[in-house]
Design a protein around this motif. Sequence first.
Motif, PDB file in Angstrom:
ATOM      1  N   ILE A  70      19.691  -1.232  -8.668  1.00 35.18           N
ATOM      2  CA  ILE A  70      18.313  -0.775  -8.829  1.00 35.18           C
ATOM      3  C   ILE A  70      17.812  -0.293  -7.472  1.00 35.18           C
ATOM      4  N   SER A  71      17.032   0.786  -7.494  1.00 34.75           N
ATOM      5  CA  SER A  71      16.437   1.321  -6.267  1.00 34.75           C
ATOM      6  C   SER A  71      15.117   1.982  -6.625  1.00 34.75           C
ATOM      7  N   ARG A  72      14.338   2.278  -5.603  1.00 33.41           N
ATOM      8  CA  ARG A  72      13.052   2.936  -5.855  1.00 33.41           C
ATOM      9  C   ARG A  72      12.758   3.890  -4.715  1.00 33.41           C
ATOM     10  N   ASP A  73      11.974   4.905  -5.048  1.00 35.63           N
ATOM     11  CA  ASP A  73      11.482   5.867  -4.071  1.00 35.63           C
ATOM     12  C   ASP A  73       9.971   5.895  -4.223  1.00 35.63           C
ATOM     13  N   ASN A  74       9.268   5.211  -3.354  1.00 32.42           N
ATOM     14  CA  ASN A  74       7.810   5.114  -3.482  1.00 32.42           C
ATOM     15  C   ASN A  74       7.126   6.457  -3.234  1.00 32.42           C
ATOM     16  N   ALA A  75       7.752   7.336  -2.500  1.00 29.14           N
ATOM     17  CA  ALA A  75       7.168   8.660  -2.269  1.00 29.14           C
ATOM     18  C   ALA A  75       7.213   9.513  -3.533  1.00 29.14           C
ATOM     19  N   ASN A  77       7.345   7.963  -6.631  1.00 28.04           N
ATOM     20  CA  ASN A  77       6.871   7.120  -7.734  1.00 28.04           C
ATOM     21  C   ASN A  77       7.947   6.949  -8.811  1.00 28.04           C
ATOM     22  N   THR A  78       9.148   6.698  -8.371  1.00 30.99           N
ATOM     23  CA  THR A  78      10.273   6.624  -9.300  1.00 30.99           C
ATOM     24  C   THR A  78      11.158   5.422  -8.976  1.00 30.99           C
ATOM     25  N   VAL A  79      11.619   4.770 -10.032  1.00 30.45           N
ATOM     26  CA  VAL A  79      12.604   3.700  -9.896  1.00 30.45           C
ATOM     27  C   VAL A  79      13.866   4.136 -10.639  1.00 30.45           C
ATOM     28  N   TYR A  80      15.008   3.724 -10.101  1.00 24.96           N
ATOM     29  CA  TYR A  80      16.298   4.144 -10.646  1.00 24.96           C
ATOM     30  C   TYR A  80      17.146   2.929 -11.028  1.00 24.96           C
ATOM     31  N   LEU A  81      18.067   3.172 -11.945  1.00 20.89           N
ATOM     32  CA  LEU A  81      19.083   2.177 -12.260  1.00 20.89           C
ATOM     33  C   LEU A  81      20.424   2.901 -12.331  1.00 20.89           C
ATOM     34  N   GLN A  82      21.238   2.701 -11.312  1.00 16.98           N
ATOM     35  CA  GLN A  82      22.584   3.261 -11.299  1.00 16.98           C
ATOM     36  C   GLN A  82      23.505   2.281 -11.999  1.00 16.98           C
ATOM     37  N   MET A  83      24.173   2.754 -13.047  1.00 14.22           N
ATOM     38  CA  MET A  83      25.020   1.881 -13.856  1.00 14.22           C
ATOM     39  C   MET A  83      26.463   2.378 -13.773  1.00 14.22           C
ATOM     40  N   ASN A  84      27.322   1.566 -13.214  1.00 19.35           N
ATOM     41  CA  ASN A  84      28.734   1.896 -13.069  1.00 19.35           C
ATOM     42  C   ASN A  84      29.587   0.943 -13.900  1.00 19.35           C
ATOM     43  N   SER A  85      30.832   1.325 -14.115  1.00 15.60           N
ATOM     44  CA  SER A  85      31.777   0.477 -14.868  1.00 15.60           C
ATOM     45  C   SER A  85      31.158  -0.001 -16.176  1.00 15.60           C
TER      46      SER A  85
END
Length: 126
Positions: A70-75, A77-85
């Motif tokens: 999980i990561s976020r970019d406050n500039a 206004n987005t949060v991410y979920l990178q899903m591998n395997s």
Amino acid sequence: QVQLVESGGGLVQAGGSLRLSCAASGRTFSNYRLGWFRQAPGKEREFVAVISRSGGSTTYAVSVKGRFTISRDNAKNTVYLQMNSLKPEDTAVYYCAAAPYRGAIMPIRTYEYDDWGQGTQVTVSS
């Protein structure tokens, strides 16, 4: 209130990867912890990951630790979920959610979150 819109779901083969995004609008994004949950058919909604307001701290469910990030970019206004395997058991509707700061402990329960997106479907084929 924070409005959340998820994207990036789809169909992927086992072992593949997907990146989910969740765009937020409304109140100040950086004031909120952001979490990802998922719900498979016939099952309760379950916690996947959460990230602190600054992005410096994260917590993961045991089932995804080491595979999801999980990561976020406050500039943005987005949060991410990178899903591998990815595994077939990862198949579910994935939701992002926003929780105001209520203390030091990171929120991992659905009732700790005030605002939810509409969800995006992730299907992993075997």
